[in-house]
Scaffold this active site. Structure first.
Site, PDB file in Angstrom:
ATOM      1  N   MET A   1       3.110  56.597  54.561  1.00 33.54           N
ATOM      2  CA  MET A   1       2.731  54.650  54.906  1.00 33.54           C
ATOM      3  C   MET A   1       4.426  54.782  56.146  1.00 33.54           C
ATOM      4  O   MET A   1       5.356  55.521  55.918  1.00 33.54           O
ATOM      5  CB  MET A   1       3.614  53.853  53.888  1.00 33.54           C
ATOM      6  CG  MET A   1       3.850  52.583  54.492  1.00 33.54           C
ATOM      7  SD  MET A   1       2.671  51.636  54.741  1.00 33.54           S
ATOM      8  CE  MET A   1       3.853  50.117  55.867  1.00 33.54           C
ATOM      9  N   GLU A   2       3.810  54.142  57.380  1.00 34.51           N
ATOM     10  CA  GLU A   2       4.614  54.269  58.580  1.00 34.51           C
ATOM     11  C   GLU A   2       5.591  53.720  58.775  1.00 34.51           C
ATOM     12  O   GLU A   2       6.181  53.480  59.380  1.00 34.51           O
ATOM     13  CB  GLU A   2       3.857  53.968  59.699  1.00 34.51           C
ATOM     14  CG  GLU A   2       3.511  52.503  59.688  1.00 34.51           C
ATOM     15  CD  GLU A   2       2.101  51.760  58.893  1.00 34.51           C
ATOM     16  OE1 GLU A   2       1.825  52.270  57.977  1.00 34.51           O
ATOM     17  OE2 GLU A   2       1.402  51.209  59.078  1.00 34.51           O
ATOM     18  N   ASN A   3       6.625  53.016  57.377  1.00 36.93           N
ATOM     19  CA  ASN A   3       7.939  52.463  57.417  1.00 36.93           C
ATOM     20  C   ASN A   3       8.380  52.703  58.673  1.00 36.93           C
ATOM     21  O   ASN A   3       8.708  53.696  59.176  1.00 36.93           O
ATOM     22  CB  ASN A   3       8.887  52.246  56.130  1.00 36.93           C
ATOM     23  CG  ASN A   3       7.771  52.188  54.944  1.00 36.93           C
ATOM     24  OD1 ASN A   3       7.026  51.419  54.728  1.00 36.93           O
ATOM     25  ND2 ASN A   3       7.964  53.589  53.566  1.00 36.93           N
TER      26      ASN A   3
ATOM     27  N   HIS B   1      -0.417  60.280  62.713  1.00 36.62           N
ATOM     28  CA  HIS B   1      -1.495  58.898  61.969  1.00 36.62           C
ATOM     29  C   HIS B   1      -0.216  57.836  62.266  1.00 36.62           C
ATOM     30  O   HIS B   1      -0.076  56.578  63.242  1.00 36.62           O
ATOM     31  CB  HIS B   1      -2.270  58.581  61.429  1.00 36.62           C
ATOM     32  CG  HIS B   1      -2.443  57.456  60.787  1.00 36.62           C
ATOM     33  ND1 HIS B   1      -3.876  57.013  61.639  1.00 36.62           N
ATOM     34  CD2 HIS B   1      -2.457  56.607  59.909  1.00 36.62           C
ATOM     35  CE1 HIS B   1      -4.627  55.942  60.366  1.00 36.62           C
ATOM     36  NE2 HIS B   1      -2.476  55.329  60.038  1.00 36.62           N
ATOM     37  N   GLU B   2       0.793  58.378  61.363  1.00 33.08           N
ATOM     38  CA  GLU B   2       2.046  57.765  60.872  1.00 33.08           C
ATOM     39  C   GLU B   2       2.722  57.332  61.980  1.00 33.08           C
ATOM     40  O   GLU B   2       3.853  56.396  62.963  1.00 33.08           O
ATOM     41  CB  GLU B   2       2.822  58.367  59.523  1.00 33.08           C
ATOM     42  CG  GLU B   2       1.869  58.750  58.757  1.00 33.08           C
ATOM     43  CD  GLU B   2       0.906  57.709  58.025  1.00 33.08           C
ATOM     44  OE1 GLU B   2       1.189  56.207  58.933  1.00 33.08           O
ATOM     45  OE2 GLU B   2      -0.188  57.359  57.609  1.00 33.08           O
TER      46      GLU B   2
ATOM     47  N   HIS C   1       2.189  55.229  64.489  1.00 34.35           N
ATOM     48  CA  HIS C   1       2.204  53.493  64.429  1.00 34.35           C
ATOM     49  C   HIS C   1       3.363  53.102  64.959  1.00 34.35           C
ATOM     50  O   HIS C   1       3.415  51.685  64.716  1.00 34.35           O
ATOM     51  CB  HIS C   1       1.911  53.434  62.286  1.00 34.35           C
ATOM     52  CG  HIS C   1       0.786  53.302  62.241  1.00 34.35           C
ATOM     53  ND1 HIS C   1      -0.184  52.306  62.892  1.00 34.35           N
ATOM     54  CD2 HIS C   1       0.002  53.513  60.994  1.00 34.35           C
ATOM     55  CE1 HIS C   1      -1.071  52.410  62.059  1.00 34.35           C
ATOM     56  NE2 HIS C   1      -1.176  53.106  60.971  1.00 34.35           N
TER      57      HIS C   1
ATOM     58  N   GLU D   1      -4.569  49.900  62.708  1.00 32.58           N
ATOM     59  CA  GLU D   1      -5.337  51.098  62.067  1.00 32.58           C
ATOM     60  C   GLU D   1      -6.391  51.927  62.892  1.00 32.58           C
ATOM     61  O   GLU D   1      -6.513  53.012  63.066  1.00 32.58           O
ATOM     62  CB  GLU D   1      -6.271  50.792  60.938  1.00 32.58           C
ATOM     63  CG  GLU D   1      -5.011  50.687  59.933  1.00 32.58           C
ATOM     64  CD  GLU D   1      -3.562  51.348  59.793  1.00 32.58           C
ATOM     65  OE1 GLU D   1      -3.674  52.582  59.860  1.00 32.58           O
ATOM     66  OE2 GLU D   1      -2.733  50.795  59.124  1.00 32.58           O
TER      67      GLU D   1
HETATM   68 ZN   LIG Z   1      -2.555  53.197  59.348  1.00 30.76          ZN
END
Ligand SMILES: [Zn+2]
Ligand SMILES: *[C@@H]1O[C@H](CO)[C@@H](O)[C@H](O)[C@H]1NC(C)=O
Ligand SMILES: *[C@@H]1O[C@H](CO)[C@@H](O)[C@H](O)[C@H]1NC(C)=O
Ligand SMILES: *[C@@H]1O[C@H](CO)[C@@H](O)[C@H](O)[C@H]1NC(C)=O
Ligand SMILES: *[C@@H]1O[C@H](CO)[C@@H](O)[C@H](O)[C@H]1NC(C)=O
Ligand SMILES: *[C@@H]1O[C@H](CO)[C@@H](O)[C@H](O)[C@H]1NC(C)=O
Ligand SMILES: *[C@@H]1O[C@H](CO)[C@@H](O)[C@H](O)[C@H]1NC(C)=O
Ligand SMILES: *[C@@H]1O[C@H](CO)[C@@H](O)[C@H](O)[C@H]1NC(C)=O
Ligand SMILES: *[C@@H]1O[C@H](CO)[C@@H](O)[C@H](O)[C@H]1NC(C)=O
Length: 904
Positions: A349-351, A383-384, A387, A406
């Site tokens: 999760m990219e917080n 990926h993260e 973001h 995404e």
């Molecule tokens: Zn994502």
């Protein structure tokens, strides 16, 4: 079964006995396929969770108040350790948390009621004041709506003034969740237990998981993505713990008393509420080197000390550098924390500034993790990190355009991994896997458009349903096509400007099209980008184009598995084609039109190949003569056909056969060349498509001939790796390592005797008392699985024992998979029962464990019945997958990865 089946049985027997040659194998499979496809229904399709109906009329906040800044204080009371020897009172764990928040907001239109979000919180003590005049405004009523809106409605004595600035203070208390959403708790073991029942080694931590609509469960807030604000956070926590949040820790921590201290964080940049995050734990950091940003990767102290976060730390700085260079925009904070959590609902999760990962997806242990785990770790981090720009810096206005987050993150992953790990040579593999996953999900009449209208995505459950294969995989696939249409440098230039102009703001896809249009106009121009791209993002599905190389005619049609479905959809299709060695410039096929093109006319045995390198989001069909020439070319000299197209031709042909547009013989004929193929892509395409035969025809007469055929095809490849499996070493290059695993998997699945013997032999050695595991980590997964599949109770129980004893996350994952490989229903059933006990299988791993069982043909029905019976317990971590294809409707959540994640 119909009477045809006895006919087919006779055929099967005859052919199997007569010959084992490849062609005969194909013929047998075809006859059986045809008789059976007419009589059999594909695997049953369970569909749930049930969709809710009866929406409240308005679920969106009014836009008259705009939050600008929050001050948030959070005080979770839990203990990270519960030590028995603590005198006087032995404290019990506590789930209470309390807090307060002040939100400063601007009034753009006068109103006497304030609406924001709050869920599962006890909110009290509201204070509203004007920050312009310091005047207080009396609150006359406060109500939390316990419906899908989660509105917290606050009525005031008199109206706030247009143009005025105000603050709202609220106190609240809530409970740490035992699930995996909102603010949740998690436990792990640290230290060495002195005796069997010793619980002194249990450690506790808390973390947040707020995307898409759970920030409202942590503190009352304007919980919609386009209400961006700054967040200034203070956490009060136990003195032996450490707190992390989005922002930079300001001035160390302040000791409050013997039990508590507080940690304050600098205000964040402007960001959406779903990116808010914090953790309280006893974790320790591994630093990365970066010239500007302080990067730390946190993990359990034991894992950190053992160096398991080193690989992640090593590549994170490099990936960050790559993105900064590629986008021409620096990462906007001076710190970046990553944390490897024992429980997290998704892979990552990219917080903003505090990225969270499942520890099994981030930690790497030399000699135990497979080298291929590196591929997943690199993909997930990429990926993260992508973001941090796509999603965190520039955010979609509303969840209907979540593909802008995404799709871009998945797309950028292909390139970032290639940049930091060029030896993996995975870009093409990932792009093609991604395309195939999207194709599979999008070929059903029940698919959905990539970008929906805002009105169709209103309630939290409707928002959750947007996190599916279409968003991730089709999103990335249309970007691949767009970049190819306008050329990569033009695309990159447009993206750089888009990010720079819209940073800290919110966009929709129309804004993206404008930026691409402008950059395209500056180079070649002529096309209307919005018109072209909307045909792909606002319509469901994709086309198949059919080219007649005798006449040069080409036309398009909506590709659907169900050949009786009618559709009049059509698209703006860019076609890159080649004729033998000549490559043509882009040819357009416009909606509704059938075109005659000289480029498509082939003479004298030449073949035409369209969608060169598979950048287009469509399938291609040809006249039989051209197919024939392609088949011949593949057998004579396959390298004349670009690698990606060698895989794509197979995938297209099988799927065209499923839609009854070509004869299945053609698809099978196309796979003949792979006997000599040593590249991963064509093998992967063949295996996954023949996998469809397995799922459709398991335990029917097609199965035997198909196994024989595949055994035949893979034998050479398998034997080329023999030396390695015997010596427990593997080839040095990454692609060969991948192929080796596939070769063993196909060989053992199709009962190649020497493969099964090898797996059983190596597993038997492992079962000997005090033996060390000499199986190379790359090969453990496939060897365990086939040994368990061909073994009985003893082999299964040995794997279960290993699983319970192992503390290594990658080894545990492999064993969880291997346990699902048994063909004994009663063992599968026992395994499913174990998933209900969190002491045996972590809640986070329940979904994937059940999913493994469901992929085993012996366990499919069992798994779906089990889910139905225990939905309340097992419901975490599923997302809607292929939207009703014959595979499975539910997948474990995998919101992080590109490529690999798409396969579920
Ligand atoms: Zn994502
Ligand atoms: C409780 O234990 C702490 C540390 O172990 C010690 O300092 C303290 O004196 C003890 N208190 C009592 C009442 O025994
Ligand atoms: C802990 O829980 C037990 C059983 O629920 C209870 O008897 C005991 O009083 C609790 N202790 C504290 C310190 O709250
Ligand atoms: C918020 O909560 C903290 C901790 O309970 C408290 O010290 C502080 O005074 C509260 N803030 C306000 C404005 O009441
Ligand atoms: C196709 O891809 C290969 C390798 O990925 C590349 O070398 C080749 O130039 C590409 N061809 C076209 C027409 O883009
Ligand atoms: C292709 O075009 C030729 C010439 O017009 C025609 O004879 C033939 O039937 C067409 N083939 C297919 C498969 O439509
Ligand atoms: C494989 O390669 C060999 C030698 O190049 C050739 O004779 C044979 O026909 C090929 N087989 C297939 C199925 O393409
Ligand atoms: C497949 O190959 C067989 C044997 O070479 C041939 O007879 C058949 O016509 C081919 N089928 C198709 C559809 O190409
Ligand atoms: C396997 O090993 C043998 C002897 O050690 C060697 O002759 C042979 O070339 C090797 N084969 C491969 C494919 O490496």
């Amino acid at each position: 079964m119909s009477k045809n089946s006895s006919v087919s049985k006779a055929f099967a027997a005859a052919f199997v006995v007569l010959t084992a040659s490849a062609i005969a194998g194909i013929v047998t499979m075809v006859i059986l396929y045809k008789t059976q496809i007419a009589t059999m229904d594909p695997t049953p399709r369970p569909t749930f969770p049930p969709t809710t109906t009866g929406l409240p009329p308005v679920t969106r906040l009014p836009k008259n108040l705009v939050p600008e800044r929050y001050k948030v204080l959070l005080w979770p009371r839990f203990y990270s350790q519960i030590l028995e020897e603590v005198n006087v009172t032995s404290p019990n764990q506590t789930v209470l948390f309390t807090g307060n928040t002040t939100v400063y907001f601007h009034c753009v239109q006068g109103t006497s009621s304030i609406y924001l979000h709050s869920q599962n919180l006890d909110v009290y003590g509201p204070v509203v004041a004007s920050t312009d005049t310091d005047e207080g405004i009396r609150v006359t009523r406060m109500e939390n709506h316990h419906d899908q809106t989660n509105f917290l409605e606050i009525e005031l004595d008199y109206a706030l003034k247009t143009g005025g600035n105000y603050s709202l203070f609220l106190s609240f208390r809530g409970e740490v969740s035992g699930g995996l959403e909102g603010l949740y708790g998690s436990s792990y073991e640290e230290g060495i237990p002195a005796h069997e029942d010793d619980t002194d080694t249990d450690r506790f931590l808390i973390a947040t998981s707020l995307e898409p609509t759970f920030a409202r469960r942590v503190f009352p807030c304007f919980d919609e993505p386009d209400f961006k604000a700054e967040f200034e956070v203070t956490i009060i926590h136990r003195r032996i713990t450490m707190a992390l949040a989005n922002g930079i820790n300001t001035d160390g921590t302040n000791i409050i008393d013997d039990d508590w201290k507080s940690t304050s964080f600098q205000p964040t940049p402007l960001m959406s509420t779903y990116l808010f995050a914090f953790t309280v734990s006893e974790f320790t950091p591994t630093p990365s080197s970066h010239h500007r940003v302080e990067i730390n990767t946190y993990a359990r102290p034991k894992a950190t000390a053992a160096g398991h976060a080193k690989y992640a730390a090593d590549i994170t700085g490099r990936i960050l550098d790559y993105f900064e260079r590629r986008f021409g925009i620096i990462y906007p904070q001076r710190k970046l924390d990553q944390i490897a959590l024992p429980d997290l609902i998704s892979d990552g999760m990219e917080n903003l500034g505090l990225i969270m990962y499942q520890e099994g997806e981030l930690l790497y242990e030399e000699g135990v993790s497979s080298r291929l785990d590196k591929e997943n770790i690199a993909s997930l981090i990429a990926h993260e990190l992508a973001h941090q720009w796509f999603g965190n810096l520039v955010t979609m206005k509303w969840w209907n355009d979540i593909w802008l987050n995404e799709g871009f993150a998945s797309y950028m992953t292909f390139y970032a991994v290639d940049a930091v790990e060029p030896d993996f040579k995975l870009k093409d593999v990932h792009i093609l896997n991604n395309l195939h996953s999207a194709f599979e999900a999008d070929a059903l009449a029940s698919s959905r458009p990539l970008s929906r209208s805002q009105g169709e995505v209103q309630t939290p459950s409707q928002i959750m349903q947007m996190f599916d294969t279409i968003t991730y995989c089709k999103g990335a696939a249309v970007l691949v096509m767009l970049a190819d249409i306008v050329d990569q440098p033009v695309f990159d230039k447009a993206i750089g400007r888009y990010l720079s102009d819209w940073k800290y703001k919110n966009t929709d896809q129309n804004i993206l099209w404008e930026y691409i249009q402008k950059a395209d106009d500056e180079s070649t121009g002529e096309r209307n980008i919005a018109e072209v791209m909307n045909s792909w993002t606002k319509q469901i599905g994709y086309p198949v184009i059919t080219i007649n190389t005798t006449s040069g005619e080409a036309f398009q049609k909506h590709f659907l598995f169900n050949d009786s479905a009618v559709s009049s959809l059509s698209w703006h299709i860019p076609i890159r084609a080649m004729k033998y060695t000549t490559l043509f410039r882009l040819i357009w096929l416009k909606p509704g039109e059938s075109a005659m093109k000289d480029e498509f006319v082939a003479t004298k045995g030449e073949w035409i190949l369209a969608n060169v390198n598979c950048t287009g989001y469509y399938r291609v069909n040809y006249n039989p003569e051209n197919w024939d020439r392609l088949v011949t070319q593949l057998q004579k000299d396959p390298r004349r056909i670009p690698l990606k197209n060698r895989g794509q031709l197979i995938d297209d042909a099988f799927n065209l056969a499923r839609a009854k547009l070509v004869d299945v013989t053609l698809a099978l004929n196309l796979t003949r060349f792979i006997r000599n193929e040593t590249e991963l892509i064509p093998w992967a395409a063949t295996i996954s498509n023949l996998g469809y035969f397995v799922r459709m025809f398991d335990r029917s007469e097609v199965y035997g001939p198909m196994q024989m055929y595949l055994r035949n095809q893979v034998e050479g490849l398998y034997n080329s790796f023999r030396n390695y499996t015997d010596n427990s070493t593997v080839p040095t290059d990454h692609a060969s390592q991948q192929i080796q695993i596939k070769a063993i998997d196909v060989a053992c699945s199709n009962e190649l005797p020497e493969c099964i013997e090898m797996a059983q032999h190596m597993y038997a050695d492992l079962m000997k008392i005090n033996s060390t595991n000499i199986i190379h980590p790359n090969l453990r997964s496939v060897i365990y699985c086939h040994a368990v599949a061909h073994g009985g109770k003893e082999e299964w129980e040995f794997a279960w024992g290993l699983y319970l004893r192992s503390s290594d996350v990658s080894e545990r994952d492999r064993l969880r998979q291997a346990l699902s490989c048994t063909k004994k229903i009663w063992l599968l059933s026992r395994y499913l029962d174990y998933t209900l006990d969190p002491e045996l299988i972590r809640l986070m791993e329940v979904a994937s464990s059940i999913s493994y069982v469901s992929r085993n043909v012996a366990g499919q029905a069992l798994a779906w019945n089990f889910i139905r019976a225990h939905w309340n317990y097992v419901r975490y971590g599923w997302r809607q997958g292929d939207r009703g294809s014959d595979r499975q409707v539910l997948h474990p959540v995998r919101t992080g990865r590109a490529g690999a994640f798409c396969d579920g």
